[in-house]
Design a protein around this motif. Structure first.
Motif, PDB file in Angstrom:
ATOM      1  N   ASP A 254       0.767  -1.226   0.050  1.00 12.04           N
ATOM      2  CA  ASP A 254      -0.017  -0.098   0.127  1.00 12.04           C
ATOM      3  C   ASP A 254       1.012   1.290   0.026  1.00 12.04           C
ATOM      4  O   ASP A 254       0.593   2.159  -0.715  1.00 12.04           O
ATOM      5  N   TRP A 255       2.153   1.104   0.956  1.00 15.24           N
ATOM      6  CA  TRP A 255       3.003   2.403   0.890  1.00 15.24           C
ATOM      7  C   TRP A 255       3.458   2.737  -0.413  1.00 15.24           C
ATOM      8  O   TRP A 255       3.708   3.825  -0.871  1.00 15.24           O
ATOM      9  N   HIS A 257       2.719   1.789  -3.459  1.00 16.89           N
ATOM     10  CA  HIS A 257       1.659   2.330  -4.613  1.00 16.89           C
ATOM     11  C   HIS A 257       1.713   3.811  -4.162  1.00 16.89           C
ATOM     12  O   HIS A 257       1.220   4.537  -5.160  1.00 16.89           O
ATOM     13  N   LYS A 258       1.219   4.213  -3.084  1.00 17.52           N
ATOM     14  CA  LYS A 258       1.148   5.628  -2.800  1.00 17.52           C
ATOM     15  C   LYS A 258       2.043   6.611  -3.187  1.00 17.52           C
ATOM     16  O   LYS A 258       2.045   7.723  -3.674  1.00 17.52           O
ATOM     17  N   VAL A 259       3.602   6.061  -2.726  1.00 12.84           N
ATOM     18  CA  VAL A 259       4.756   6.888  -3.197  1.00 12.84           C
ATOM     19  C   VAL A 259       4.796   6.725  -4.695  1.00 12.84           C
ATOM     20  O   VAL A 259       5.226   7.661  -5.103  1.00 12.84           O
ATOM     21  N   VAL A 261       2.423   6.796  -7.100  1.00 18.13           N
ATOM     22  CA  VAL A 261       1.728   7.715  -7.590  1.00 18.13           C
ATOM     23  C   VAL A 261       2.035   9.405  -7.183  1.00 18.13           C
ATOM     24  O   VAL A 261       1.648   9.966  -7.972  1.00 18.13           O
ATOM     25  N   GLU A 262       2.539   9.434  -5.880  1.00 17.67           N
ATOM     26  CA  GLU A 262       2.995  10.869  -5.690  1.00 17.67           C
ATOM     27  C   GLU A 262       4.068  11.343  -6.441  1.00 17.67           C
ATOM     28  O   GLU A 262       4.145  12.613  -7.092  1.00 17.67           O
ATOM     29  N   SER A 265       2.881  11.548 -10.504  1.00 16.32           N
ATOM     30  CA  SER A 265       1.796  12.884 -10.645  1.00 16.32           C
ATOM     31  C   SER A 265       2.539  13.893 -10.975  1.00 16.32           C
ATOM     32  O   SER A 265       1.703  15.072 -11.493  1.00 16.32           O
TER      33      SER A 265
END
Length: 382
Positions: A254-255, A257-259, A261-262, A265
């Motif tokens: 989960d971490w 994927h968030k990193v 995407v950040e 983007s």
């Protein structure tokens, strides 16, 4: 069109659960039979057995063992193919000699085409229809949904899952026109060329106290030995450890994927160094084994390889560029980003201070800037 994999949680009834476990055991026995066939054929007769030889034996095999008929021909062929992959990897020196599988730990089987199953879903929840079993409720949500192609049944941590691949038109991630260099490590999980750093989440370290406590209890129980069954409390303690480790893996994913995407983007050009992670996490054969094992644990806790893969596919899907620079040629951690002067640094040196131009910054940030400068030069040349 892109191919994506979506994993759904399955909720079979009691009867369906028993049938799924029975099928899992049959696939495991088929895997072991194919492995034994290859092994004995070569040792006794000096003849190598190919995938097609074993695939052509399946009709006769099903005549002798009628219980395999309800499993489906394509699913059985996929299990035979797994054995072929295992021996192919062994001959390419990528893994050890294939071993027999225990039915207790055998995860599941694969439907390589549309025969034998059907996903009745629009990408959110629904049910999975298996021939000779019926409809199984499933729960999950896909970001992109399309035409289902293959389905892999998996049993993990006492739960059933269906991993389905679909051909779809991916929804593009919005990205900016920025460019960034990235450096991955253990002190900082990610450092970029803009001076931003993302700290190592250390999921393993936070869960280690619980694991050690349960492992201490497990050592007092009766472990499995030859001819002796393991105690129920020993099995219970091991299941508790496995549950914590599975949670850590989910947190890390989960971490990551968030990193990813950040980062994607904000940037359409991402540059980083090419790392040989297998060699970096190899066991130490010298005196400092404890220090090396701690370093390996920190590297694996970040999951650098998977994080890099996520960043690469997300930025490529968004229409950007992902460049890996040759580490041995450029030497980002030893090179000054301001003047290009190179000097070896110990791992304990966390600040880059150039003795030639007096440029000073964080060591990881300096490495990220070098990666970006080299990548920009490569893009301009092309």
């Amino acid at each position: 069109m892109a191919t994506k994999r979506i994993t759904f949680r399955l909720y079979p009834t009691k009867t369906q659960n028993q049938q799924l476990h029975y099928w899992r055991k049959l696939h495991c026995l088929l895997y072991n039979a194919c492995a034994y066939h290859r092994k004995t054929s070569y040792k006794r007769f000096g003849k190598s057995v190919s995938y097609y030889d074993q695939q052509n034996c399946l009709p006769e095999f099903k005549d002798c063992w009628a219980e395999y008929k309800e499993l489906g021909s394509h699913a059985l062929q996929a299990t035979v193919k797994r054995v072929d992959y295992a021996f192919t990897r062994f001959f390419k020196l990528k893994s050890g000699y294939p071993k027999f599988k225990s039915s207790r730990f055998y995860k599941g089987w694969t439907y390589p085409c549309k025969a034998g199953w059907k996903a009745c879903s629009s990408g959110k929840n629904g049910y999975l229809k298996l021939t000779n079993i019926g409809n199984i409720k499933m729960r999950g949500q896909a970001r992109d949904w399309g035409i289902p192609k293959t389905c892999t049944m998996m049993f993990k941590q006492g739960k059933w899952y269906a991993s389905i691949t679909v051909d779809c038109l991916p929804s593009r991630l919005q990205t900016d026109k920025g460019a960034v260099g990235l450096d991955f490590g253990t002190y900082h999980a990610v450092a970029d060329s803009n001076g931003n750093v993302i700290d190592n989440p250390r999921f393993i370290k936070s869960a280690q106290a619980k694991v050690n406590s349960i492992a201490k209890q497990s050592r007092r129980k009766r472990p499995p030995k030859k001819g002796v069954k393991a105690s129920r409390k020993w099995k219970k303690a091991n299941r508790a450890v496995a549950k914590i480790q599975a949670k850590v893996a989910r947190q890390r994913q989960d971490w990551q994927h968030k990193v990813a995407v950040e980062i994607v983007s904000c940037n359409s050009l991402i540059a980083t160094e090419k790392l040989n992670l297998k060699a970096m996490t190899r066991k130490s054969k010298g005196k400092r084994k404890k220090q090396k094992s701690g370093l390996n644990r920190s590297l694996l806790d970040v999951g650098i390889s998977n994080l890099k893969s996520l960043i690469e596919y997300k930025v490529t899907e968004a229409g950007g560029f992902y460049i890996e620079i040759p580490t041995q040629k450029v030497k980002p951690s030893q090179t000054c980003p301001n003047c290009g002067h190179q000097k070896k640094k110990a791992l304990s040196e966390r600040i880059h201070s150039c003795e030639k131009c007096l440029y000073t910054c964080d060591r990881d940030v300096a490495s990220a800037i070098v990666c970006l400068n080299y990548a920009r030069g490569q893009v301009i040349q092309h």
